[in-house]
Design an enzyme around this catalytic site. Structure first.
Site, PDB file in Angstrom:
ATOM      1  N   THR A  28       0.848  -1.202   0.000  1.00 45.35           N
ATOM      2  CA  THR A  28       0.000   0.000   0.000  1.00 45.35           C
ATOM      3  C   THR A  28       0.882   1.250   0.000  1.00 45.35           C
ATOM      4  O   THR A  28       1.949   1.266   0.620  1.00 45.35           O
ATOM      5  CB  THR A  28      -0.905  -0.024   1.243  1.00 45.35           C
ATOM      6  OG1 THR A  28      -1.807  -1.126   1.107  1.00 45.35           O
ATOM      7  CG2 THR A  28      -1.715   1.261   1.393  1.00 45.35           C
ATOM      8  N   GLY A  29       0.402   2.299  -0.674  1.00 53.55           N
ATOM      9  CA  GLY A  29       1.128   3.566  -0.687  1.00 53.55           C
ATOM     10  C   GLY A  29       1.519   3.939  -2.111  1.00 53.55           C
ATOM     11  O   GLY A  29       1.294   3.179  -3.059  1.00 53.55           O
ATOM     12  N   SER A  30       2.146   5.097  -2.241  1.00 52.98           N
ATOM     13  CA  SER A  30       2.445   5.601  -3.590  1.00 52.98           C
ATOM     14  C   SER A  30       3.526   4.778  -4.290  1.00 52.98           C
ATOM     15  O   SER A  30       3.492   4.605  -5.508  1.00 52.98           O
ATOM     16  CB  SER A  30       2.859   7.073  -3.513  1.00 52.98           C
ATOM     17  OG  SER A  30       3.963   7.237  -2.646  1.00 52.98           O
ATOM     18  N   ASP A  80       6.282  -4.055  -1.172  1.00 49.21           N
ATOM     19  CA  ASP A  80       5.590  -3.004  -0.423  1.00 49.21           C
ATOM     20  C   ASP A  80       6.555  -1.853  -0.153  1.00 49.21           C
ATOM     21  O   ASP A  80       7.779  -2.037  -0.174  1.00 49.21           O
ATOM     22  CB  ASP A  80       5.092  -3.605   0.906  1.00 49.21           C
ATOM     23  CG  ASP A  80       3.992  -2.800   1.565  1.00 49.21           C
ATOM     24  OD1 ASP A  80       3.685  -1.685   1.092  1.00 49.21           O
ATOM     25  OD2 ASP A  80       3.434  -3.287   2.570  1.00 49.21           O
ATOM     26  N   GLY A  95       2.437   4.550   7.448  1.00 50.07           N
ATOM     27  CA  GLY A  95       2.078   5.927   7.104  1.00 50.07           C
ATOM     28  C   GLY A  95       0.741   5.994   6.371  1.00 50.07           C
ATOM     29  O   GLY A  95       0.036   6.998   6.434  1.00 50.07           O
ATOM     30  N   GLU A 102      -0.792  -5.209   6.101  1.00 45.78           N
ATOM     31  CA  GLU A 102       0.545  -5.356   5.512  1.00 45.78           C
ATOM     32  C   GLU A 102       1.344  -6.409   6.283  1.00 45.78           C
ATOM     33  O   GLU A 102       1.939  -7.314   5.686  1.00 45.78           O
ATOM     34  CB  GLU A 102       1.282  -4.011   5.526  1.00 45.78           C
ATOM     35  CG  GLU A 102       0.704  -3.028   4.534  1.00 45.78           C
ATOM     36  CD  GLU A 102       1.265  -1.622   4.658  1.00 45.78           C
ATOM     37  OE1 GLU A 102       1.148  -0.872   3.681  1.00 45.78           O
ATOM     38  OE2 GLU A 102       1.792  -1.260   5.714  1.00 45.78           O
TER      39      GLU A 102
END
Ligand code: 5RP
Length: 227
Positions: A28-30, A80, A95, A102
């Site tokens: 997950t995340g940019s 990740d 964050g 995760e």
């Protein structure tokens, strides 16, 4: 090279590690989003296990077949991002408030690769406030006991309830997140144990001994690190 270009380069390098037939953990995340896009572009016959509803939505929109963690025996490879990457590939994650799913996906994986831009590498963990997932029921009381657990580790800090627009952020599990501005974490393993001993704490963003390798986007290309 911009930070986003570094994230993209790391994500694309990680996508090359995927083989047809694999079950792949999708972070997950940019940065993880760059990996998901690069993976989708390869059009391999794989199944993804998403670590958040946001990632599931992105992967599905790009045509990646999804499986639930409950329905797979093991995950071949998880890729990740991270908020900090310290010595020995000890990480701070969460964050994006997805730390629990995760960690569950990482722990079910045969191989875990963390991808990041160069700024995520640190000599010591802790400048990034440590995310701690707490059951919503009675969370202010849990937060007071969290202060005591942090103090046991010589960290005199007050965790802050994560909120957006004045409203507490809820995780995909309906829990809240407290962010602990530790500054510098001398003994991550001791802190991890202390936090897990607090009733009401579901998990924390310290990922210790979980990453098998890191791919870091740098000006000079993608650097590979191992613990
Ligand atoms: C989400 C995470 C992310 O991997 C972490 O926050 C890094 O995000 P980004 O790749 O956007 O910098 O742990 O819970």
């Amino acid at each position: 090279m911009s930070t986003d270009d570094q994230k993209r380069a790391a994500g694309e390098a990680a996508a090359e590690l995927v083989q047809p037939g694999m079950v792949v953990g999708l972070g997950t995340g940019s940065t993880a989003a760059w990996f998901v896009r690069a993976l989708a572009a390869r059009r391999l016959d794989v199944r993804g296990v998403a670590t958040s509803l946001a990632t599931a939505e992105l992967a599905a929109s790009l045509g990646i077949a999804l499986a639930e963690l409950n329905d797979v025996e093991a995950i071949d490879l998880t890729v990740d991002g991270a908020d900090e990457i310290g010595p020995g590939l000890a990480l701070i994650k969460g964050g994006g408030a997805a730390l629990l799913r995760e960690k569950l996906v990482w722990e079910a994986s045969r191989r875990c690769v963390v991808i990041a831009d160069a700024a995520k590498r640190v000599r010591r963990l802790g400048a990034f406030p440590l995310p701690i997932e707490v059951v919503a029921f009675g969370h202010p009381s849990t937060a007071r006991r969290l202060c005591d657990a942090l103090a046991e580790c010589d960290l005199t800090v007050a965790p802050r309830l994560r909120a957006r627009g004045g409203v507490p952020v809820l995780t995909d599990q309906g829990n809240v997140i407290y962010d602990a501005p530790c500054g510098s974490i001398e003994d991550p393993a001791q802190l991890a144990d202390a936090l897990k001993s607090v009733t009401g704490v579901v998990d924390h963003g310290l990922f210790l001994d979980l990453a098998d390798e890191a791919l870091i986007g740098m000006e000079s290309g993608v650097e590979r690190l191992t613990p």
